[in-house]
Design an enzyme around this catalytic site. Structure first.
Site, short mmCIF file in Angstrom:
data_model
loop_
_atom_site.label_atom_id
_atom_site.label_comp_id
_atom_site.label_asym_id
_atom_site.label_seq_id
_atom_site.Cartn_x
_atom_site.Cartn_y
_atom_site.Cartn_z
N LYS A 71 0.76 -1.14 0.13
CA LYS A 71 0.25 0.24 0.05
C LYS A 71 0.59 1.08 0.21
CE LYS A 71 -3.91 -1.64 1.90
NZ LYS A 71 -5.60 -1.44 3.22
N ASP A 107 -10.44 2.61 1.14
CA ASP A 107 -10.21 2.27 3.19
C ASP A 107 -11.39 3.20 3.96
OD1 ASP A 107 -9.61 -0.70 2.90
OD2 ASP A 107 -7.31 0.69 3.32
N ALA A 135 -4.10 0.34 9.08
CA ALA A 135 -5.84 0.35 8.68
C ALA A 135 -5.91 1.91 10.02
CB ALA A 135 -6.01 -1.14 9.34
N LEU A 229 -12.03 -3.93 13.03
CA LEU A 229 -12.07 -4.13 11.81
C LEU A 229 -11.68 -5.55 10.95
CD1 LEU A 229 -9.52 -0.93 10.98
CD2 LEU A 229 -11.97 -1.18 11.69
N TYR A 231 -12.51 -9.18 10.05
CA TYR A 231 -14.17 -9.65 9.01
C TYR A 231 -14.50 -11.23 8.99
CZ TYR A 231 -11.22 -9.19 5.31
OH TYR A 231 -10.40 -9.23 4.40
P1 NAP Z 1 -0.21 -3.57 10.60
O1 NAP Z 1 0.02 -2.57 10.25
O2 NAP Z 1 -0.18 -4.75 10.95
O3 NAP Z 1 -1.11 -2.99 11.85
C1 NAP Z 1 -1.64 -3.86 13.25
C2 NAP Z 1 -1.60 -2.99 14.92
O4 NAP Z 1 -2.44 -4.12 15.96
C3 NAP Z 1 -0.36 -2.46 14.82
O5 NAP Z 1 -0.20 -1.67 15.60
C4 NAP Z 1 0.36 -3.84 16.26
O6 NAP Z 1 1.09 -2.89 17.17
C5 NAP Z 1 -1.02 -4.01 16.46
N1 NAP Z 1 -1.17 -5.40 17.52
C6 NAP Z 1 -0.98 -6.69 16.63
N2 NAP Z 1 -0.76 -7.91 17.68
C7 NAP Z 1 -1.01 -6.88 18.89
C8 NAP Z 1 -1.75 -6.90 20.37
N3 NAP Z 1 -1.34 -8.64 20.57
N4 NAP Z 1 -1.37 -6.30 20.66
C9 NAP Z 1 -1.47 -5.40 21.32
N5 NAP Z 1 -1.33 -4.67 19.61
C10 NAP Z 1 -1.43 -5.56 18.71
O7 NAP Z 1 -2.17 -4.37 10.81
P2 NAP Z 1 -3.03 -3.56 9.60
O8 NAP Z 1 -2.95 -3.79 7.99
O9 NAP Z 1 -3.53 -2.62 10.35
O10 NAP Z 1 -4.83 -4.67 10.25
C11 NAP Z 1 -4.99 -4.59 11.22
C12 NAP Z 1 -6.84 -5.61 11.54
O11 NAP Z 1 -7.34 -4.47 10.65
C13 NAP Z 1 -6.26 -6.73 10.85
O12 NAP Z 1 -7.14 -7.50 11.51
C14 NAP Z 1 -6.90 -6.24 9.00
O13 NAP Z 1 -7.66 -7.93 8.87
C15 NAP Z 1 -7.67 -5.72 9.56
N6 NAP Z 1 -8.30 -4.63 8.29
C16 NAP Z 1 -9.92 -5.05 7.51
C17 NAP Z 1 -10.10 -3.77 6.90
C18 NAP Z 1 -11.52 -4.15 6.41
O14 NAP Z 1 -11.56 -3.38 4.82
N7 NAP Z 1 -12.57 -4.76 7.34
C19 NAP Z 1 -8.85 -3.01 5.89
C20 NAP Z 1 -7.60 -2.91 6.31
C21 NAP Z 1 -7.38 -3.94 7.92
P3 NAP Z 1 2.93 -3.26 16.78
O15 NAP Z 1 2.79 -2.16 15.76
O16 NAP Z 1 3.21 -2.92 18.64
O17 NAP Z 1 2.74 -4.38 15.90
#
Ligand code: NAP
Length: 283
Positions: A71, A107, A135, A229, A231
């Site tokens: 992205k 998004d 996200a 977020l 699904y």
């Molecule tokens: P990402 O960039 O990897 O970010 C994940 C975030 O969650 C980071 O801040 C990470 O913290 C934190 N995290 C992960 N595990 C954790 C834990 N055990 N305890 C506390 N914090 C934790 O991922 P992303 O792309 O943002 O996606 C995140 C979620 O959103 C996913 O589940 C994805 O499927 C969903 N999503 C949904 C849509 C939709 O259209 N519905 C779109 C995009 C994303 P650190 O930085 O400390 O590692």
């Protein structure tokens, strides 16, 4: 699906890509409107991005989605990106124009679509956003677009959180971002009318996990909005527990559908058949 000599190409790039539900949803929309398009997944390595862009142009591919991990990587390959994509620093939708490839981020549209259906005074609401990854950036810009004046972001690494906050410095956001370490969660929940989980905690296969502990669930306000977020599953444990507290719950499926719908309309010029896309997603 009937592929002919005239069929136009759309697609999605990412790595891995096999989990993506976008092909199901987009091809359902294409079939539903009987359009002469096909939407195809492409697994792409970062080092091959430029070659892929050139190849897509050579075969006149009309547009595509971009998912993890590209992205941000695609931005230097685009001739123009929208202000929204600039604010987030990430692009998820690309299309071919006479001037070259243009990109935006849908998004935000996806995230705010179900919130806009609710009658809330957004300028008085301080959202609590769990997680500060990719996200979360769209969620923050979405909350700003709704009119929220302050947004609280909670994460497990305070240095990363500060860097995350600072990364919005040039974005001209009309709201304040405050960052908190995870141990402040208990204190922040009772004031929160919108809690958004942007972490993967609770996502399949870890469906028995929730970002909130049992005693923290008890602090969720009645009529608060709990938004996850994720699904898969629908609803997550976080949402199930929030619902028991009388919260309004929103899962990530509508965000996925609505972000895809905006892309579909950009590429085809047709109004997206939202209900067909919803059904396509979970077929
Ligand atoms: P990402 O960039 O990897 O970010 C994940 C975030 O969650 C980071 O801040 C990470 O913290 C934190 N995290 C992960 N595990 C954790 C834990 N055990 N305890 C506390 N914090 C934790 O991922 P992303 O792309 O943002 O996606 C995140 C979620 O959103 C996913 O589940 C994805 O499927 C969903 N999503 C949904 C849509 C939709 O259209 N519905 C779109 C995009 C994303 P650190 O930085 O400390 O590692």
């Amino acid at each position: 699906m009937h592929i002919k000599g005239t069929t136009k190409l759309l697609g999605i790039i990412g790595n891995p890509i096999e989990h993506s539900k976008s092909p199901l949803m987009q091809n359902a929309a294409i079939e539903g409107l009987k359009l002469d398009y096909i939407y195809v997944p492409f697994e792409v390595e970062k080092d091959d991005l430029e070659a892929v862009f050139n190849g897509f142009k050579a075969v006149n591919l009309k547009g595509f989605n971009v998912t993890i991990p590209h992205k941000e990587n695609v931005i230097p390959l685009l001739t123009k990106i929208t202000d929204t994509a600039k604010k987030i620093g990430a692009v998820n939708t690309v299309w071919l124009t006479d001037e070259g490839w243009h990109g935006t981020n849908t998004d935000i549209d996806g995230f705010i679509a179900p919130l806009k259906e609710l009658n809330r005074d957004w300028c008085k609401i301080i959202p609590l956003v769990l997680g500060a990854g990719g996200a979360s950036r769209a969620v923050i810009v979405g909350c700003e677009q709704l009119g929220c004046q302050e947004i609280r972001v909670i994460g497990r690494n305070i240095q990363k959180l500060e860097a995350f906050k600072n990364s919005f410095a040039d974005s001209n956001l009309n709201c304040q971002i405050s960052v908190y370490s995870w141990d402040k969660l208990t204190n922040l929940i009772p004031d929160s009318e919108l809690i958004v989980n942007t972490t993967p905690i609770g996502m399949y296969p870890n469906i028995d996990n929730s970002p909130l502990k049992k005693e923290q669930n008890e602090l969720i306000k009645q009529n608060a909005i709990a938004y996850d977020l994720i699904y898969t599953p629908r609803p997550t444990l976080f949402l199930q527990q929030a619902q028991k507290r009388g919260a309004i719950i929103i899962d990530g499926s509508e965000m996925l559908v609505q972000q895809g719908a905006v892309g579909f309309e950009i590429w085809t010029g047709k109004k997206a058949p939202i209900e067909i896309m919803r059904q396509g997603l979970f077929q």
